[in-house]
Design an enzyme around this catalytic site. Structure first.
Site, mmCIF file in Angstrom:
data_model
loop_
_atom_site.group_PDB
_atom_site.id
_atom_site.type_symbol
_atom_site.label_atom_id
_atom_site.label_comp_id
_atom_site.label_asym_id
_atom_site.label_seq_id
_atom_site.Cartn_x
_atom_site.Cartn_y
_atom_site.Cartn_z
ATOM 1 C CB ALA A 1 -0.981 -0.044 1.184
ATOM 2 C CD GLN B 1 1.884 -10.818 -2.289
ATOM 3 O OE1 GLN B 1 1.623 -12.029 -2.182
ATOM 4 N NE2 GLN B 1 1.029 -9.961 -2.819
ATOM 5 C CG ASP C 1 -3.610 -3.506 1.118
ATOM 6 O OD1 ASP C 1 -3.441 -4.527 1.813
ATOM 7 O OD2 ASP C 1 -2.821 -3.155 0.214
ATOM 8 C CG ASN D 1 -3.421 -7.039 5.237
ATOM 9 O OD1 ASN D 1 -2.774 -6.133 4.722
ATOM 10 N ND2 ASN D 1 -2.866 -8.119 5.749
ATOM 11 C CE LYS D 2 -1.995 -9.457 -0.844
ATOM 12 N NZ LYS D 2 -2.596 -8.987 -2.114
HETATM 13 C C1 LIG Z 1 2.599 -2.297 4.002
HETATM 14 S S1 LIG Z 1 1.986 -3.158 2.603
HETATM 15 C C2 LIG Z 1 0.337 -3.317 2.971
HETATM 16 C C3 LIG Z 1 -0.324 -4.478 2.229
HETATM 17 O O1 LIG Z 1 -0.105 -4.505 0.790
HETATM 18 C C4 LIG Z 1 0.035 -5.890 0.362
HETATM 19 O O2 LIG Z 1 -0.721 -6.204 -0.782
HETATM 20 P P1 LIG Z 1 -0.002 -6.336 -2.247
HETATM 21 O O3 LIG Z 1 1.260 -7.114 -2.075
HETATM 22 O O4 LIG Z 1 -1.051 -7.055 -3.103
HETATM 23 O O5 LIG Z 1 0.218 -4.904 -2.705
HETATM 24 C C5 LIG Z 1 -0.488 -6.663 1.553
HETATM 25 O O6 LIG Z 1 -1.904 -6.644 1.602
HETATM 26 C C6 LIG Z 1 0.118 -5.851 2.668
HETATM 27 O O7 LIG Z 1 -0.335 -6.209 3.937
#
Ligand SMILES: CSC[C@H]1O[C@H](OP(=O)(O)O)[C@H](O)[C@@H]1O
Length: 354
Positions: free
Chosen positions: A51, A197, A238, A248-249
């Site tokens: 995010a 991730q 997010d 969130n994820k």
């Molecule tokens: C501090 S990152 C916050 C958040 O973003 C990630 O999603 P993505 O990898 O799809 O951009 C994940 O939800 C993290 O927790």
């Protein structure tokens, strides 16, 4: 040391360099871009993700557009660039928060003959610098909570580290600070399918710094939480809505249910640039779904039948009642379902709680 690694670098030739996270941990490749369109495409393709990092990249994307916008039509061209950047991914509010910061600069100079390129660049740099400062502050606040008990293992999900922010990380920033202070014994990282991730990014960040980490498949989390060895589930966000619900994820909601069942506390770590006062609850958060290939293929290897129906939401919403604390750069709010988040934020916070 990856803590102060940042996946985003403004270059002296007025281009933007992104660490291409699609190839980590096996390859450290960078992508050099010089248009807002390329910045939007990089966000959508998850060259850069997380995010806060998405917001920082979008801010620099506006600068790239401003450098190329000439003539009296420059405001309209920047508006178009911000619309394009805003369409790159729907869930992380940081993207829209950052664009509003940039829009405020444009509005203040709307009648000028040319876009305020230097002011816009300074604003983007400030957003990046401030996010690192916020992550360091959150690391300290979160570590203080862990200091109240004997050191135990913690679990985290997805990647919330330096790769997702202006540096240090949100949830992973708390983990880094807590480790440095001897307040945790071990980190359990979930692989975080389908984009991995956790496996590819969090395990890499922690291993690079020799912070003990064990990687497990997502579906092993409940077994780990049942064993009584994990003190906290520490995750990022997010989008946080007015009642404390958290997007969130994907998988975070299930983890929070399991954590509550097994008596493991849940900590959400997010800067106030992730807060969205315009939404009353998580019911209203747009949840991104991504392409089927993320499930049907692992690289070139086919792992599902051709033509099968696929459901691939990449975020979910955890109700505030399952969250023990939310940590932001302004402090800790306990039991967010009963304590208004609005008390934290002053009216000067664009996109925050008025
Ligand atoms: C501090 S990152 C916050 C958040 O973003 C990630 O999603 P993505 O990898 O799809 O951009 C994940 O939800 C993290 O927790």
């Amino acid at each position: 040391m990856t803590a102060h690694l940042t996946p985003i670098r403004w270059c002296d030739d007025d281009s933007l360099e992104l660490l291409d996270q699609r190839w980590l941990p096996s390859r450290r490749e960078t992508l050099r871009i010089d248009t807002a369109e390329a910045a939007a495409e990089a966000i959508t393709a998850m060259v850069v993700r997380g995010a806060p990092a998405i917001g920082i990249t979008a801010a620099y994307g506006v600068v790239l557009a401003a450098r190329q916008a000439t003539g009296p039509e420059w405001p309209a061209r920047l508006d178009a660039a911000m619309t394009r950047l805003g369409a790159s991914r729907p869930t992380a509010i940081n993207l829209f928060w950052a664009l509003e910061r940039m829009r405020a600069v444009i509005t203040a100079h709307r009648h000028a003959d040319a876009p305020p390129v230097e002011r816009l660049l300074e604003t983007a740099r400030d957003i990046q610098r401030q996010d690192l400062a916020d992550c360091l502050a959150m690391g300290a606040y979160g570590a203080e909570l862990l200091a109240r008990e004997a050191p135990k293992a913690v679990m985290t999900h997805c990647n919330t580290g330096a790769l997702a922010t202006g540096g240090h990380g949100t949830a992973l920033g708390v983990i880094r600070t807590a480790w440095d202070r001897g307040l945790i014994t071990h980190v359990h990282a979930n692989e975080t399918r389908p984009w991995l991730q956790g496996a590819r990014l969090t395990a890499w960040e922690l291993a690079e710094e020799r912070i003990p980490v064990t990687l497990a498949v997502d579906s092993a989390a409940s077994l780990l939480l049942a064993q009584g060895k994990i003190g906290w589930l520490i995750v990022g966000a997010d989008r946080v809505t007015a009642n404390g619900d958290v997007a969130n994820k994907i998988g975070t909601f299930a983890l929070a249910v399991q954590a509550r069942h097994f008596g493991v506390k849940v900590m959400v770590v997010a800067p106030t640039s992730t807060f969205d006062a315009s939404l009353a609850s998580g019911d209203d958060i747009p949840i991104e779904t991504r392409e089927s290939r993320e499930l049907t293929h692992q690289g070139e290897r086919v792992v599902a039948p051709d033509g099968i129906d696929i459901y691939n939401p990449v975020f979910d919403v955890t109700p505030a009642g399952l969250i023990d604390v939310i940590v932001s750069e302004k402090g800790v709010i306990e039991s967010p379902d009963r304590n208004s988040l609005a008390a934290w934020l002053d009216a000067s916070d664009p996109g925050g709680f008025a």
